[in-house]
Design a protein around this motif. Structure first.
Motif, PDB file in Angstrom:
ATOM      1  N   ALA A  85       2.908 -76.074   2.272  1.00 32.03           N
ATOM      2  CA  ALA A  85       4.068 -75.077   1.863  1.00 32.03           C
ATOM      3  C   ALA A  85       4.572 -76.222   0.243  1.00 32.03           C
ATOM      4  CB  ALA A  85       4.632 -75.253   2.207  1.00 32.03           C
ATOM      5  N   THR A  86       4.641 -76.846  -0.342  1.00 31.15           N
ATOM      6  CA  THR A  86       4.997 -77.826  -1.243  1.00 31.15           C
ATOM      7  C   THR A  86       4.496 -77.362  -2.697  1.00 31.15           C
ATOM      8  OG1 THR A  86       6.334 -79.512   0.421  1.00 31.15           O
ATOM      9  CG2 THR A  86       5.540 -79.859  -1.390  1.00 31.15           C
ATOM     10  N   ALA A  87       2.917 -76.751  -2.125  1.00 26.75           N
ATOM     11  CA  ALA A  87       1.977 -77.145  -3.331  1.00 26.75           C
ATOM     12  C   ALA A  87       2.042 -75.606  -3.503  1.00 26.75           C
ATOM     13  CB  ALA A  87       0.919 -77.336  -2.784  1.00 26.75           C
ATOM     14  N   GLY A  88       2.816 -75.051  -2.770  1.00 27.05           N
ATOM     15  CA  GLY A  88       3.173 -73.521  -3.223  1.00 27.05           C
ATOM     16  C   GLY A  88       2.171 -72.995  -2.255  1.00 27.05           C
ATOM     17  N   PHE A  89       1.699 -72.714  -1.454  1.00 29.98           N
ATOM     18  CA  PHE A  89       0.850 -71.900  -0.391  1.00 29.98           C
ATOM     19  C   PHE A  89       1.886 -71.611   0.642  1.00 29.98           C
ATOM     20  CE2 PHE A  89      -2.266 -74.536  -2.919  1.00 29.98           C
ATOM     21  CZ  PHE A  89      -3.252 -73.601  -3.173  1.00 29.98           C
ATOM     22  N   ALA A  90       1.613 -70.461   1.205  1.00 30.46           N
ATOM     23  CA  ALA A  90       1.832 -69.899   2.549  1.00 30.46           C
ATOM     24  C   ALA A  90       1.415 -70.270   3.386  1.00 30.46           C
ATOM     25  CB  ALA A  90       2.669 -68.654   2.597  1.00 30.46           C
ATOM     26  N   VAL A  91       2.118 -70.874   4.840  1.00 24.86           N
ATOM     27  CA  VAL A  91       0.584 -71.198   6.330  1.00 24.86           C
ATOM     28  C   VAL A  91       0.551 -69.552   6.060  1.00 24.86           C
ATOM     29  CG1 VAL A  91       0.216 -72.527   8.136  1.00 24.86           C
ATOM     30  CG2 VAL A  91       1.131 -73.502   6.340  1.00 24.86           C
ATOM     31  N   GLY A 105      -2.833 -69.497   8.826  1.00 23.19           N
ATOM     32  CA  GLY A 105      -2.981 -69.560   9.862  1.00 23.19           C
ATOM     33  C   GLY A 105      -3.464 -71.259   9.500  1.00 23.19           C
ATOM     34  N   ASN A 106      -3.533 -70.665  10.880  1.00 26.20           N
ATOM     35  CA  ASN A 106      -3.786 -72.657  11.685  1.00 26.20           C
ATOM     36  C   ASN A 106      -4.719 -73.210  13.357  1.00 26.20           C
ATOM     37  OD1 ASN A 106      -1.986 -75.129  13.718  1.00 26.20           O
ATOM     38  ND2 ASN A 106      -3.690 -75.289  11.973  1.00 26.20           N
ATOM     39  N   TRP A 107      -6.555 -73.894  12.427  1.00 20.58           N
ATOM     40  CA  TRP A 107      -6.848 -73.848  13.801  1.00 20.58           C
ATOM     41  C   TRP A 107      -7.305 -75.429  13.915  1.00 20.58           C
ATOM     42  CZ3 TRP A 107      -7.233 -70.394   9.639  1.00 20.58           C
ATOM     43  CH2 TRP A 107      -7.055 -69.376  10.240  1.00 20.58           C
ATOM     44  N   THR A 108      -7.467 -75.400  15.597  1.00 17.26           N
ATOM     45  CA  THR A 108      -7.338 -77.382  15.659  1.00 17.26           C
ATOM     46  C   THR A 108      -8.037 -76.966  16.935  1.00 17.26           C
ATOM     47  OG1 THR A 108      -6.457 -79.093  16.280  1.00 17.26           O
ATOM     48  CG2 THR A 108      -5.926 -77.134  17.224  1.00 17.26           C
ATOM     49  N   ASP A 109      -8.748 -78.442  17.545  1.00 18.18           N
ATOM     50  CA  ASP A 109      -9.479 -78.651  18.119  1.00 18.18           C
ATOM     51  C   ASP A 109      -8.528 -78.505  19.924  1.00 18.18           C
ATOM     52  OD1 ASP A 109      -9.042 -80.970  16.710  1.00 18.18           O
ATOM     53  OD2 ASP A 109      -9.522 -81.732  18.943  1.00 18.18           O
ATOM     54  N   GLU A 110      -9.090 -78.987  20.638  1.00 23.58           N
ATOM     55  CA  GLU A 110      -8.543 -78.791  21.724  1.00 23.58           C
ATOM     56  C   GLU A 110      -7.526 -80.073  21.912  1.00 23.58           C
ATOM     57  OE1 GLU A 110     -12.043 -79.556  24.693  1.00 23.58           O
ATOM     58  OE2 GLU A 110     -11.333 -77.636  24.628  1.00 23.58           O
ATOM     59  N   ARG A 111      -7.679 -81.135  21.855  1.00 22.25           N
ATOM     60  CA  ARG A 111      -7.444 -82.448  21.739  1.00 22.25           C
ATOM     61  C   ARG A 111      -6.773 -83.076  20.459  1.00 22.25           C
ATOM     62  NH1 ARG A 111     -12.780 -86.929  22.414  1.00 22.25           N
ATOM     63  NH2 ARG A 111     -13.302 -85.149  20.182  1.00 22.25           N
ATOM     64  N   ARG A 112      -6.324 -81.682  20.153  1.00 19.22           N
ATOM     65  CA  ARG A 112      -6.015 -81.846  18.822  1.00 19.22           C
ATOM     66  C   ARG A 112      -5.505 -82.998  17.353  1.00 19.22           C
ATOM     67  NH1 ARG A 112      -1.760 -77.822  18.772  1.00 19.22           N
ATOM     68  NH2 ARG A 112      -1.740 -76.661  20.964  1.00 19.22           N
ATOM     69  N   TRP A 113      -7.111 -83.381  17.909  1.00 19.98           N
ATOM     70  CA  TRP A 113      -7.120 -84.189  16.232  1.00 19.98           C
ATOM     71  C   TRP A 113      -7.366 -84.093  14.577  1.00 19.98           C
ATOM     72  CZ3 TRP A 113     -11.499 -87.853  19.192  1.00 19.98           C
ATOM     73  CH2 TRP A 113     -10.996 -88.648  20.301  1.00 19.98           C
ATOM     74  N   PHE A 114      -7.628 -82.645  14.810  1.00 18.77           N
ATOM     75  CA  PHE A 114      -8.385 -82.358  13.664  1.00 18.77           C
ATOM     76  C   PHE A 114      -7.262 -80.986  13.073  1.00 18.77           C
ATOM     77  CE2 PHE A 114     -10.800 -81.111   9.475  1.00 18.77           C
ATOM     78  CZ  PHE A 114     -10.802 -82.903   9.190  1.00 18.77           C
ATOM     79  N   GLY A 115      -7.293 -80.651  11.729  1.00 14.34           N
ATOM     80  CA  GLY A 115      -6.833 -79.080  11.411  1.00 14.34           C
ATOM     81  C   GLY A 115      -6.872 -78.904  10.774  1.00 14.34           C
ATOM     82  N   VAL A 116      -7.619 -77.243  10.220  1.00  6.43           N
ATOM     83  CA  VAL A 116      -8.087 -77.044  10.120  1.00  6.43           C
ATOM     84  C   VAL A 116      -6.623 -75.025   9.575  1.00  6.43           C
ATOM     85  CG1 VAL A 116      -9.586 -74.617   8.221  1.00  6.43           C
ATOM     86  CG2 VAL A 116     -10.111 -76.966   9.988  1.00  6.43           C
ATOM     87  N   TRP A 117      -6.474 -75.440   8.567  1.00  6.49           N
ATOM     88  CA  TRP A 117      -5.119 -74.457   7.310  1.00  6.49           C
ATOM     89  C   TRP A 117      -5.774 -73.911   7.053  1.00  6.49           C
ATOM     90  CZ3 TRP A 117      -4.132 -79.305   9.869  1.00  6.49           C
ATOM     91  CH2 TRP A 117      -2.829 -79.156  10.694  1.00  6.49           C
ATOM     92  N   LEU A 118      -4.805 -72.683   6.386  1.00  2.00           N
ATOM     93  CA  LEU A 118      -4.763 -71.744   5.353  1.00  2.00           C
ATOM     94  C   LEU A 118      -3.397 -71.676   4.510  1.00  2.00           C
ATOM     95  CD1 LEU A 118      -6.882 -69.149   4.347  1.00  2.00           C
ATOM     96  CD2 LEU A 118      -6.463 -67.722   5.737  1.00  2.00           C
ATOM     97  N   GLY A 119      -3.711 -71.668   3.730  1.00  3.98           N
ATOM     98  CA  GLY A 119      -2.872 -71.125   2.787  1.00  3.98           C
ATOM     99  C   GLY A 119      -2.791 -70.330   1.881  1.00  3.98           C
ATOM    100  N   ARG A 120      -2.129 -69.502   1.814  1.00  2.72           N
ATOM    101  CA  ARG A 120      -1.551 -67.951   0.571  1.00  2.72           C
ATOM    102  C   ARG A 120      -1.053 -67.810  -0.192  1.00  2.72           C
ATOM    103  NH1 ARG A 120      -1.901 -63.100   3.943  1.00  2.72           N
ATOM    104  NH2 ARG A 120      -4.261 -63.340   4.578  1.00  2.72           N
ATOM    105  N   VAL A 121      -1.358 -67.986  -1.031  1.00  2.00           N
ATOM    106  CA  VAL A 121      -0.443 -67.519  -2.675  1.00  2.00           C
ATOM    107  C   VAL A 121      -0.367 -66.262  -2.675  1.00  2.00           C
ATOM    108  CG1 VAL A 121      -0.600 -67.449  -5.237  1.00  2.00           C
ATOM    109  CG2 VAL A 121      -2.497 -69.358  -4.200  1.00  2.00           C
ATOM    110  N   GLU A 122       1.232 -66.394  -2.687  1.00  2.00           N
ATOM    111  CA  GLU A 122       2.397 -65.172  -2.823  1.00  2.00           C
ATOM    112  C   GLU A 122       2.567 -64.930  -3.919  1.00  2.00           C
ATOM    113  OE1 GLU A 122       3.655 -64.653   2.003  1.00  2.00           O
ATOM    114  OE2 GLU A 122       4.499 -65.990   0.836  1.00  2.00           O
TER     115      GLU A 122
END
Ligand code: AVJ
Length: 340
Positions: A315-321, A323-340
């Motif tokens: 968000a600080t970088a200026g993207f709106a979050v 999407g967010n996907w993770t594994d079942e242990r929540r060890w790693f996260g993949v985020w999708l940010g969008r320029v608005e």
């Protein structure tokens, strides 16, 4: 300097292609400058991009297959499960063009490229890297392996921002920054880097960011100090590289690999610890440096985020979050940010 892990051979941002000779000369100058600055500073430090000469790149590939190194495997699992949804969300009804920061992590990117081809028949892939030779290899590999993908390599130092041709009006650009490469930057620098990336995008474009998450300390330490000693060899290879490229006389047996968890900073640190008092000479720099017993060279930071702090960075970088996907242990996260 540790916060600038991937400066290219280009001292300034330039977009022309380079000859192999220009590329290697600039790379040598960058190595010399970084080593001189890093070994003069106290505490001693060397930037993590120095890991990746040919031997180091091979060792890193080996690291990604270690049982303790969960990052690559976990992120690949997330992408394998959700690539279709990620591409769909990023495209938002338009055609997608996929750029990637770094030409490395091909086997994970491939999952997203295949999903894009399945969705829209063909897709343009723009790997962005300072190394024209790494890009050539990526182009050759991807075009051979994925029918429907056209590779359009872009030689530039993305840490300085992106300068890409405008995508078509019916197109969206998705920038991949996966593999937790963002973890090499301190959080302030990381947000600044993503902000520079965002400045090269237009409304509707996306950023797919892979982030390693905070977890049990023992699991983190094992990932950076594996039983087979591959990470130790990866770390020590930096000294061997300086011997090869700068005529230094490091005795790698006189240094040992150290991985420590810095909870205050939420990062794994890698160091090379001098096991005895010693003097090292770097012939090409006409430079000598003394090490006390127990003194370390700090070679890498690998920041670990909570989900909340990862989203704050995006968000600080200026993207709106979006999407967010993770594994079942929540060890790693993949985020999708969008320029608005
Ligand atoms: C390539 C920066 C994501 O920090 O985990 C692996 C590099 N260092 N083992 C990481 C690395 C030691 C890696 N990144």
């Amino acid at each position: 300097m540790l916060d600038q892990p991937a400066p290219g051979p280009h001292p300034t941002h330039r977009m022309h292609t380079t000859t192999p000779i220009e590329e290697s000369t600039r790379a040598e100058e960058q190595v010399a400058a970084a080593v001189l600055t890093g070994l003069r500073s106290l505490p001693r430090q060397l930037p993590p991009w120095l890991f990746y000469d040919e031997a180091g790149s091979r060792l890193f590939e080996e690291i990604t297959e270690l049982p303790e190194y969960y990052l690559t495997r976990t992120e690949r699992g997330i992408l394998a499960a959700h690539a279709g949804a990620m591409v769909e969300r990023a495209a938002d009804g338009m055609r997608l063009r996929i750029a990637e920061l770094g030409a490395g992590s091909a086997d994970k990117s491939r999952l997203l490229l295949k999903a894009a081809v399945e969705r829209q028949g063909t897709a343009v892939y723009e790997p962005i890297d300072v190394s024209a030779s790494a890009l050539d290899a990526a182009r050759e590999r991807i075009e051979r392996e994925i029918a429907g993908i056209t590779v359009a390599p872009r030689v530039m130092d993305y840490t300085h921002g992106l300068e890409l041709e405008a995508a078509g009006h019916d197109e969206r650009r998705l920038v991949l920054y996966i593999g937790s490469s963002i973890g090499n930057f301190d959080p302030h620098e990381a947000a600044a880097l993503l902000r520079r990336v965002r400045a090269g995008l237009k409304a509707g474009d996306g950023l797919l960011l892979g982030v390693d998450l905070v977890k049990d300390e023992a699991k983190l330490l094992a990932a950076y100090d594996d039983a087979a000693g591959v990470t130790a060899r990866f770390n020590l290879n930096m000294l061997a590289r300086l011997n090869r490229e700068l005529g230094a006389d490091f005795n790698p047996a006189a240094f040992r690999h150290r991985a420590v968890w810095n909870g205050m900073e939420s990062r794994i640190e890698m160091h090379l610890e001098s096991v005895c008092p010693q003097r090292v000479r770097v012939a090409a720099l006409d430079f000598e440096v003394d090490f006390a017993e127990g003194e370390t060279i700090h070679t890498e930071n690998s920041y670990k985020y909570t989900a909340a702090l990862a989203e704050q960075m995006i968000a600080t970088a200026g993207f709106a979050v979006v999407g967010n996907w993770t594994d079942e242990r929540r060890w790693f996260g993949v985020w999708l940010g969008r320029v608005e």
